[in-house]
Design a protein around this motif. Structure first.
Motif, PDB file in Angstrom:
ATOM      1  N   GLY A  14      67.609  24.794  26.594  1.00 52.15           N
ATOM      2  CA  GLY A  14      67.075  24.900  27.961  1.00 52.15           C
ATOM      3  C   GLY A  14      65.646  25.409  28.046  1.00 52.15           C
ATOM      4  N   ASP A  15      65.138  26.016  26.943  1.00 52.59           N
ATOM      5  CA  ASP A  15      63.800  26.639  27.017  1.00 52.59           C
ATOM      6  C   ASP A  15      62.695  25.619  27.320  1.00 52.59           C
ATOM      7  OD1 ASP A  15      64.589  29.206  26.660  1.00 52.59           O
ATOM      8  OD2 ASP A  15      63.791  29.451  24.624  1.00 52.59           O
ATOM      9  N   VAL A  16      62.759  24.460  26.656  1.00 53.43           N
ATOM     10  CA  VAL A  16      61.665  23.496  26.798  1.00 53.43           C
ATOM     11  C   VAL A  16      61.641  22.932  28.224  1.00 53.43           C
ATOM     12  CG1 VAL A  16      60.744  21.294  25.981  1.00 53.43           C
ATOM     13  CG2 VAL A  16      61.633  22.966  24.344  1.00 53.43           C
ATOM     14  N   GLU A  17      62.827  22.613  28.759  1.00 53.95           N
ATOM     15  CA  GLU A  17      62.897  22.105  30.133  1.00 53.95           C
ATOM     16  C   GLU A  17      62.367  23.170  31.099  1.00 53.95           C
ATOM     17  OE1 GLU A  17      65.305  22.226  27.924  1.00 53.95           O
ATOM     18  OE2 GLU A  17      65.709  20.122  27.496  1.00 53.95           O
ATOM     19  N   ARG A  18      62.773  24.401  30.839  1.00 56.44           N
ATOM     20  CA  ARG A  18      62.341  25.485  31.716  1.00 56.44           C
ATOM     21  C   ARG A  18      60.823  25.690  31.631  1.00 56.44           C
ATOM     22  NH1 ARG A  18      64.298  31.567  30.907  1.00 56.44           N
ATOM     23  NH2 ARG A  18      63.314  32.465  32.743  1.00 56.44           N
ATOM     24  N   ALA A  19      60.285  25.645  30.420  1.00 57.78           N
ATOM     25  CA  ALA A  19      58.835  25.841  30.246  1.00 57.78           C
ATOM     26  C   ALA A  19      58.064  24.698  30.897  1.00 57.78           C
ATOM     27  CB  ALA A  19      58.493  25.950  28.761  1.00 57.78           C
ATOM     28  N   THR A  20      58.607  23.493  30.820  1.00 56.70           N
ATOM     29  CA  THR A  20      57.937  22.340  31.433  1.00 56.70           C
ATOM     30  C   THR A  20      57.867  22.531  32.949  1.00 56.70           C
ATOM     31  OG1 THR A  20      58.826  20.956  29.674  1.00 56.70           O
ATOM     32  CG2 THR A  20      57.993  19.814  31.632  1.00 56.70           C
ATOM     33  N   ALA A  21      58.975  22.937  33.532  1.00 61.38           N
ATOM     34  CA  ALA A  21      58.999  23.168  34.988  1.00 61.38           C
ATOM     35  C   ALA A  21      58.060  24.317  35.360  1.00 61.38           C
ATOM     36  CB  ALA A  21      60.426  23.473  35.441  1.00 61.38           C
ATOM     37  N   GLY A  24      54.397  23.330  35.384  1.00 60.90           N
ATOM     38  CA  GLY A  24      54.027  22.610  36.608  1.00 60.90           C
ATOM     39  C   GLY A  24      53.806  23.574  37.763  1.00 60.90           C
ATOM     40  N   GLU A  25      54.723  24.522  37.851  1.00 57.87           N
ATOM     41  CA  GLU A  25      54.618  25.522  38.927  1.00 57.87           C
ATOM     42  C   GLU A  25      53.348  26.368  38.765  1.00 57.87           C
ATOM     43  OE1 GLU A  25      56.825  29.625  39.866  1.00 57.87           O
ATOM     44  OE2 GLU A  25      58.171  28.043  39.163  1.00 57.87           O
ATOM     45  N   LEU A  26      53.065  26.752  37.538  1.00 57.47           N
ATOM     46  CA  LEU A  26      51.873  27.583  37.278  1.00 57.47           C
ATOM     47  C   LEU A  26      50.601  26.807  37.621  1.00 57.47           C
ATOM     48  CD1 LEU A  26      52.769  29.273  33.852  1.00 57.47           C
ATOM     49  CD2 LEU A  26      52.887  30.290  36.127  1.00 57.47           C
ATOM     50  N   THR A  49      45.946  32.838  23.472  1.00 60.61           N
ATOM     51  CA  THR A  49      46.224  32.210  24.765  1.00 60.61           C
ATOM     52  C   THR A  49      46.441  30.716  24.547  1.00 60.61           C
ATOM     53  OG1 THR A  49      44.032  31.476  25.539  1.00 60.61           O
ATOM     54  CG2 THR A  49      44.549  33.819  25.816  1.00 60.61           C
ATOM     55  N   VAL A  50      47.213  30.117  25.447  1.00 59.70           N
ATOM     56  CA  VAL A  50      47.370  28.650  25.434  1.00 59.70           C
ATOM     57  C   VAL A  50      47.065  28.124  26.829  1.00 59.70           C
ATOM     58  CG1 VAL A  50      49.043  28.438  23.552  1.00 59.70           C
ATOM     59  CG2 VAL A  50      49.869  28.849  25.885  1.00 59.70           C
ATOM     60  N   PRO A  51      46.527  26.890  26.926  1.00 64.47           N
ATOM     61  CA  PRO A  51      46.390  26.292  28.249  1.00 64.47           C
ATOM     62  C   PRO A  51      47.784  26.113  28.854  1.00 64.47           C
ATOM     63  CG  PRO A  51      45.436  24.867  26.555  1.00 64.47           C
ATOM     64  CD  PRO A  51      46.128  25.974  25.843  1.00 64.47           C
ATOM     65  N   THR A  52      47.869  26.167  30.151  1.00 67.55           N
ATOM     66  CA  THR A  52      49.173  26.070  30.819  1.00 67.55           C
ATOM     67  C   THR A  52      49.935  24.820  30.371  1.00 67.55           C
ATOM     68  OG1 THR A  52      48.247  27.276  32.660  1.00 67.55           O
ATOM     69  CG2 THR A  52      50.254  26.050  33.107  1.00 67.55           C
ATOM     70  N   ALA A  53      49.217  23.734  30.145  1.00 72.47           N
ATOM     71  CA  ALA A  53      49.874  22.479  29.759  1.00 72.47           C
ATOM     72  C   ALA A  53      50.564  22.583  28.400  1.00 72.47           C
ATOM     73  CB  ALA A  53      48.846  21.342  29.737  1.00 72.47           C
ATOM     74  N   LYS A  54      50.218  23.592  27.611  1.00 67.71           N
ATOM     75  CA  LYS A  54      50.829  23.731  26.275  1.00 67.71           C
ATOM     76  C   LYS A  54      51.988  24.739  26.264  1.00 67.71           C
ATOM     77  CE  LYS A  54      48.684  20.750  23.825  1.00 67.71           C
ATOM     78  NZ  LYS A  54      47.426  20.882  23.161  1.00 67.71           N
ATOM     79  N   LEU A  55      52.401  25.192  27.459  1.00 64.61           N
ATOM     80  CA  LEU A  55      53.464  26.204  27.488  1.00 64.61           C
ATOM     81  C   LEU A  55      54.774  25.669  26.899  1.00 64.61           C
ATOM     82  CD1 LEU A  55      54.312  29.062  28.313  1.00 64.61           C
ATOM     83  CD2 LEU A  55      54.969  28.147  30.555  1.00 64.61           C
TER      84      LEU A  55
END
Ligand code: GLU
Ligand code: MG
Length: 467
Positions: A14-21, A24-26, A49-55
Motif C-alpha cells: 500500500g505504500d506506493v499507492e499512498r505515496a502516489t496519492a 498529487g495532494e502535495l 531532499t526529493v522533488p515531490t514527484a519522486k515521493l
C-alpha cells in the motif's frame, strides 16, 4: 501511531499507492520538495531532499545516502569503528509516510523522518529510528507495554546580524518576563501557527531563564512519534526564526556560563490502557511496576548520560543548582533531581502522571535517547527494582556523608567520564547492539579529541551553531 514494521524493497503493502496519492495532494498544495531527515549519532539532523514527484519512488526504493554519517562528529569530522566511518557502501532512506508533514514555516516543502535499510533490504544496524521502533515493538510483544513520551525543547534566540558566530540575544527582557513575548511576538505567533498547521499540539510556549531563551512543550506521543516530533518542531523553530532575521541554537550551552538549554524527557509506561505511574499503592500513587520502571531509569543514569548529554558542551550545562538535574536522585516535582516524579493534577492523573528525566539535552539523538531510556526502565521492571528514599530540595546541599548514605552522586562531569560509565553499562550496550554502541563510543571519543586544549568559552563557541 507509528508503523513498527521495517521498510522493504518495493515498499510495504500500500505504500506506493499512498505515496502516489500524497504526491498529487502535495503538488496541489504548492509543495515542490520533501525533506528526508534522520539524526546522526552526534545528534545533528542530516537530510536529503526529493522533488515531490519522486515521493512514490522514495517510498518504494528509498533514497541513497552513505553510512559514513553514522560516525560524523558535530563539527563534520569523521570517527571510525570496525564497521562504520568508511567511504564504502550505501544505504536507502525510506520516508515514513505516517509522519510526512507539510512544513508551514517553509512554504514549498514537506518533511518526513526516515528509516534506513541496506541495499540488500535488511534493517541498517546503525539506524537509530529502527532501534527505537524495535525496542518499542519488543516491549509490546514481550511485556504488553506501551509508552508515551514528550521531549521539551529549550532554545536560545540570537540576532541573525550578530558578527562572527557570536551570540547576541534577540530578546533582552527578564527571565519568564512578558517583555520577551512582546519583543518576539510576531515570530512566536508564526511559530504557534506553524505548529498548529502541522498538527503539533503545543501545551505551552514561554520565555525561559537565560538571555534570549524560550521553551516549547508539546503533547506526548508514542516514543518514535515523539522523537520525530522533536526533530520536526526544531526544524520549524529554525525556519520560522530565519524568516524573522533571527538565529536559533539548541546547543546545551550557548555560552560557557549560566543556565543552558535542556531537552527534558517525559516518559510513562502503560499496560492495557492503564498508566503505570498512577492509581497504585506506592508513593505518590505509583504502581509497583511504575516504580520499578522509574528505578531502572535512575540506576542507569550515569551510563545514559553518554547518550542523553552527548556533547562536550553538554557538561557546561550539567551543573548543580541550575535545574538541569545532575544528581542520581528522585523527588516529587523536584527540579534539581535527575528524575522528577510527576504525579499530575487531581482529576487528570490517569493521563498525566509520568517521570521526567532532566539530564537530557538537544544535542542528543532523540531516537537513541528514548530507546536507551526505555531499555533502562525495562531493566528496572525486569528486576523489580525499587526507588530509594526520595530527595526534597536541592541535593547539592546534602552534607557529603548524608549524600553518600543515600546513594546520591553527581552524574558524570565530563564526556570522558560519561563514556566510561556507558562502557560499563551492559544493559545499554546490549540494547543498542554492537554497531550502535561502538558508534556512540567512537563519536563521543571523537568529540573529546576535537575539543582537546579548548577552554570552556571555546567549547561553547565550537558547538554553538551545530545543534
Ligand atoms: N534550562 C534548564 C536546563 O538546562 C531547565 C529549566 C526548566 O526546568 O525548565 O535543563
Ligand atoms: Mg524549561
Amino acid at each position: 501511531m507509528t508503523t513498527l514494521a521495517d521498510p522493504v524493497p518495493g515498499g510495504r503493502p500500500g505504500d506506493v499507492e499512498r505515496a502516489t496519492a500524497l504526491a498529487g495532494e502535495l503538488s496541489g498544495r504548492g509543495v515542490h520538495g520533501v525533506v528526508l531527515a534522520y539524526v546522526d549519532t552526534a545528534g545533528v539532523t542530516r537530510i536529503k531532499t526529493v522533488p515531490t514527484a519522486k515521493l512514490a519512488s522514495a517510498a518504494a526504493w528509498g533514497v541513497g545516502m552513505s553510512p559514513v554519517f553514522d560516525t560524523f562528529l558535530a563539527g563534520d569530522g569523521i570517527a571510525t569503528t570496525d564497521v562504520l566511518g568508511s567511504p564504502d557502501g550505501d544505504l536507502r532512506l525510506f520516508p515514513d509516510l505516517d509522519h510526512l508533514t507539510v512544513l508551514a514555516g517553509q512554504p514549498g516543502w514537506a518533511w518526513a523522518p526516515v528509516d534506513r535499510i541496506t541495499q540488500d533490504g535488511q534493517p541498517h544496524p546503525g539506524c537509530s529510528r529502527t532501534f527505537l521502533r524495535r525496542i518499542t515493538a519488543d516491549a509490546a510483544r514481550a511485556h504488553g507495554l506501551s509508552f508515551r513520551a514528550a521531549i521539551e525543547i529549550e532554545w536560545s534566540v540570537g540576532l541573525g546580524s550578530a558578527p562572527d558566530g557570536t551570540f547576541v540575544p534577540a530578546a533582552t527582557g527578564p527571565a519568564y518576563g512578558a517583555d520577551r513575548q512582546v519583543e518576539l511576538g510576531d515570530c512566536l505567533a508564526d511559530l504557534l501557527a506553524a505548529c498548529h498547521a502541522q498538527g503539533v499540539d503545543v501545551d505551552q510556549l514561554h520565555p525561559e531563564y537565560a538571555a534570549g531563551q524560550f521553551e516549547i512543550s508539546v503533547g506526548a506521543l508514542d516514543p518514535v512519534a515523539a522523537a520525530d516530533r522533536s526533530v520536526l518542531v526544531r526544524h520549524t523553530i529554525r525556519a520560522v526564526a530565519r524568516r524573522h532575521g533571527l538565529r536559533v541554537s539548541f546547543a546545551p550551552a550557548v555560552l560557557a556560563e549560566g543556565v543552558g538549554n535542556g531537552g527534558h524527557v517525559h516518559l510513562s509506561a502503560w499496560r492495557a490502557g492503564d498508566n503505570l505511574h498512577t492509581g497504585g499503592e506506592g508513593r505518590y500513587g505509583m504502581t509497583a511496576d511504575g516504580e520499578s520502571f522509574a528505578a531502572g531509569l535512575l540506576d542507569h543514569l550515569p551510563g545514559l548520560t553518554a547518550v542523553t548529554a552527548p556533547s562536550p558542551a553538554s557538561y557546561l550545562r550539567l551543573k548543580p543548582s541550575q535545574w538541569a538535574g545532575v544528581y542520581t536522585a528522585w523527588g516529587l516535582e523536584t527540579r534539581e533531581c535527575a528524575l522528577r516524579v510527576i504525579a499530575g493534577m487531581a482529576g487528570r492523573r490517569a493521563t498525566d502522571a509520568n517521570v521526567e528525566v532532566k539530564p537530557v539535552d538537544l544535542a542528543a539523538n532523540p531516537y537513541l535517547a528514548l530507546g536507551c531510556l526505555l531499555a533502562a526502565g525495562l531493566d528496572g521492571l525486569a528486576s523489580g527494582a525499587v526507588l530509594p528514599e526520595e530527595v526534597t530540595g536541592d541535593p547539592a546541599l546534602l552534607p557529603a556523608d548524608e549524600a553518600a548514605k543515600r546513594d546520591v552522586h553527581r552524574l558524570p562531569v565530563s564526556l570522558t567520564e560519561a563514556v566510561d560509565r556507558f562502557r560499563a553499562d551492559t544493559v545499554l550496550r546490549e540494547a543498542l547492539g554492537p554497531v550502535l554502541a561502538d558508534a556512540v563510543v567512537a563519536v563521543r571519543e571523537g568529540e573529546v579529541a576535537a575539543v582537546a586544549g579548548l577552554d570552556d568559552a571555546q567549547v561553547a563557541a565550537a558547538y554553538r551553531w551545530r545543534y
